[in-house]
Design an enzyme around this catalytic site. Structure first.
Site, mmCIF file in Angstrom:
data_model
loop_
_atom_site.group_PDB
_atom_site.id
_atom_site.type_symbol
_atom_site.label_atom_id
_atom_site.label_comp_id
_atom_site.label_asym_id
_atom_site.label_seq_id
_atom_site.Cartn_x
_atom_site.Cartn_y
_atom_site.Cartn_z
ATOM 1 N N ASP A 20 25.830 1.349 37.101
ATOM 2 C CA ASP A 20 24.674 1.919 36.531
ATOM 3 C C ASP A 20 24.062 0.970 35.455
ATOM 4 O O ASP A 20 24.425 0.494 34.244
ATOM 5 C CB ASP A 20 24.996 3.176 35.866
ATOM 6 C CG ASP A 20 23.847 3.917 35.312
ATOM 7 O OD1 ASP A 20 22.739 3.397 35.635
ATOM 8 O OD2 ASP A 20 23.971 5.035 34.853
ATOM 9 N N LYS A 29 15.926 5.701 22.856
ATOM 10 C CA LYS A 29 17.302 5.954 23.279
ATOM 11 C C LYS A 29 18.522 5.007 22.706
ATOM 12 O O LYS A 29 19.375 5.327 22.213
ATOM 13 C CB LYS A 29 17.643 6.025 24.803
ATOM 14 C CG LYS A 29 18.898 6.288 25.329
ATOM 15 C CD LYS A 29 19.020 6.704 26.788
ATOM 16 C CE LYS A 29 20.392 6.922 27.228
ATOM 17 N NZ LYS A 29 20.259 7.054 28.905
ATOM 18 N N GLU A 75 26.452 9.323 32.650
ATOM 19 C CA GLU A 75 25.538 9.108 33.742
ATOM 20 C C GLU A 75 26.150 8.551 34.875
ATOM 21 O O GLU A 75 25.588 8.984 36.156
ATOM 22 C CB GLU A 75 24.404 8.020 33.383
ATOM 23 C CG GLU A 75 23.526 8.576 32.300
ATOM 24 C CD GLU A 75 22.660 7.315 31.490
ATOM 25 O OE1 GLU A 75 22.976 6.185 31.714
ATOM 26 O OE2 GLU A 75 22.274 7.743 30.374
#
Length: 585
Positions: free
Chosen positions: A169, A70, A147
């Site tokens: 996050d 990623k 997200e």
């Protein structure tokens, strides 16, 4: 029957897939485990390994295994897997294909559509790479959401009352913070900030560096270690990090790590939580700086935040909650598994799109300012490099904004439009993400108006158009893959490679397409979807009569796409284009 759309959290360290079942978001397990490690490998027999088998193999065969892909999304690079080069999109597609198979086995039906989450700070190139990965995997990525936004949906969906919420996050490879406001079931992201190169992987690396320092100082082992030994140390460091979330000490023990003068060497090191937290404290302070940047963007101070949600596995580190509590005077919430709440939120968003009963409404924002450059005063001097923001950071999306600019010279026939992403007054200090030229302008005196139109869609893909107001002469650019672009042939080849790894005789056709329709039909579907989305954004300002006609044509287009009926698109697309042209003129 309502179409099933799955929600996917495509993570740096772990990935998950979820779906709405019996009105609730449910994480779909694979052989009892709801988390799929984001590892891809090739076994001894050439078969593809995804998840835990690939993670287990990484210790012994790091050259045949890829992790944390990623972090490379959006880069124009290749990584080696089993002696073959693959793009980050292809590696991610293998993970997505596995998640799709897990969901299909659980639901006992074929699935084609998904909502996928990305870090709020993902660039256009990274978002487009994620969509390309979905296409390679045979998944129609109908929406990309941030997200932190997904996490807020998981926590707050169906909850009454109004609250200001901070979503913190911290995942394996990325960090995002968002200020979210919820009122009467509507969730609106007010501001966001973050770092897509900061996460739990960096915490692991600090432990790895500590181990290597101990090897040098205490055992005289220096220089580059064999790849297998380093892979074992990496895995041991990650395990120690997890232990230190719940215990004050962790042992790092690896028997027969390597040989010294023909004698096996056994690694045995103990690390305390205090040592570990001292190593990662600068990272946590960096995240807190981002928190205050986000608060400033929302026009708030810490005392106005009513809840803090912890998301991402790295938030299990006690130092995170402790520092946030010191800053805000609030105990952060972590009742939903921080590894799973993003996937659950993606499933809620998917259910909303599919028409299932969901009580929360999502309003998302752009994490960046987009603009162009113009001639103006910069630091007290005339300069052609003055940055002119068009779409500002934290603006709800989808959004369309326009600004007017003027030619500088008499009879100027050409203008060059440069597109930037950033916040600096000097455009050269921002990120240049595109450029295009409009030539053949009418011979007019200086001051000929040129309208620059910036259109940012729900997936964060930007289209910029420049139009000469006098004549309608236009040029445009779509900035959906600023770094790496997959052409039709490259996409087909990528699908073949990924399909071959799974033993397929040939790759699946692109999602949402009939067999044998080809690239031309695929392009028509894409254009029709974009036109329908544009029409949806115009509904609010249209008259009752126009609104009714827009709705009917949008439904016709969506129905034709759902049936894979390209022939049925022609008339509604033409009619809708005419109405949009009329409304914009």
């Amino acid at each position: 029957m309502v179409e099933t759309i799955i929600g996917i959290d495509l993570g740096t360290t772990n990935s998950e897939v979820a779906v709405i079942e019996n009105g609730k978001a449910s994480i779909i397990p694979d052989q009892g485990c709801r988390i799929l490690p984001s590892f891809v490998g090739v076994g001894d027999d050439g078969t593809v390994l995804v998840g835990e088998p690939a993670r287990n193999q990484y210790k012994l065969y790091p050259d045949r295994t890829v992790k944390s892909i990623k972090r490379r999304m959006g880069e124009d690079v290749k990584v080696m897997l089993g002696g073959m080069p693959f793009t980050p999109q292809e590696i991610s597609a293998i993970i997505l294909k596995k998640l799709k198979e897990i969901a299909e086995r659980h639901l006992d039906r074929t699935l084609r559509k998904a909502v996928i989450t990305v870090p709020a700070y993902f660039s256009d190139a990274q978002r487009q790479a994620t969509k390309e990965a979905g296409e390679i995997a045979g998944v129609d990525v109908i929406k990309i959401i941030n997200e932190p936004t997904a996490a807020a949906l998981a926590y707050e969906s169906g909850q009454p009352g109004s609250r200001r919420i901070l979503v913190y996050d911290l995942g394996g490879g990325t960090f995002d913070v968002s200020v979210v406001e919820m009122e009467e079931g509507v969730i609106e992201v007010r501001a966001g900030h973050g770092n897509n190169r900061l996460g739990g992987d960096d915490f692991d690396q600090k432990i790895v560096e500590h181990v290597l320092q101990c090897l040098r100082e205490e055992h005289g082992i220096d220089g580059d270690l064999p790849a297998r030994a380093m892979a074992r140390i990496d895995r041991a460091a990650e395990a120690a990090k997890r232990v230190l979330s719940d215990h004050p000490f962790a042992k790092i023990e690896e028997e027969y790590l390597l040989e010294r003068d023909g004698v096996p060497f056994h690694l045995a090191i103990e690390i305390s939580r205090d040592e570990y937290e001292g190593m990662i404290a600068p990272f946590i302070e960096e995240t807190l700086e981002a928190v205050h940047t986000a608060l400033s963007g929302a026009g708030l101070v810490a005392s106005q935040i009513e809840e803090i949600l912890l998301v991402g596995g790295a938030t299990r580190t006690p130092l995170v909650a402790r520092r946030l509590q010191e800053e805000f005077g609030l105990v952060p919430r972590q009742e939903i598994d921080p590894d799973l709440c993003v996937a659950a939120g993606a499933a809620i968003q998917a259910g909303m799109i599919a028409g299932q009963e969901v009580s929360a409404v999502l309003v998302d924002i752009t994490p960046y300012t987009f603009g162009t450059s113009a001639f103006d005063e910069l630091d007290g001097l005339p300069s052609p490099h003055c940055y002119v923001p068009v779409i500002k950071k934290n603006t709800p999306i989808p959004v369309t904004k326009s600004e007017v600019f003027y030619t500088m010279f008499d009879d100027q026939e050409t203008v060059i439009i440069q597109v930037f992403q950033g916040e600096e007054r000097d455009a050269r200090k921002n990120i240049k993400i595109g450029e295009f030229k409009v030539s053949g302008l009418s011979k007019a005196p200086a001051g000929n108006p040129i309208i620059a139109r910036f259109e940012l869609d729900r997936n964060g893909i930007l289209q910029v158009t420049a139009v000469e107001k006098k004549t309608g002469l236009a040029g445009k650019i779509t900035i959906d893959n600023a770094v790496s672009k997959f052409g039709t042939e490259e996409m087909a080849a990528a699908r073949e490679r990924v399909g071959a790894l799974f033993g397929a005789g040939r790759a699946e056709p692109p999602p949402g397409h009939a067999h044998g329709t080809g690239a031309a039909v695929r392009h028509e579907f894409t254009k029709a979807r974009a036109l329908a989305e544009k029409a949806e954004r115009m509904l609010e300002g249209a008259s009752d009569e126009d609104r009714e006609e827009l709705v009917n044509l949008i439904e016709e287009i969506n129905d034709a796409i759902a049936r894979n009926d390209a022939a049925a698109l022609s008339d509604p697309v033409e009619q809708l284009s005419e109405i949009i042209f009329y409304l914009e003129s």
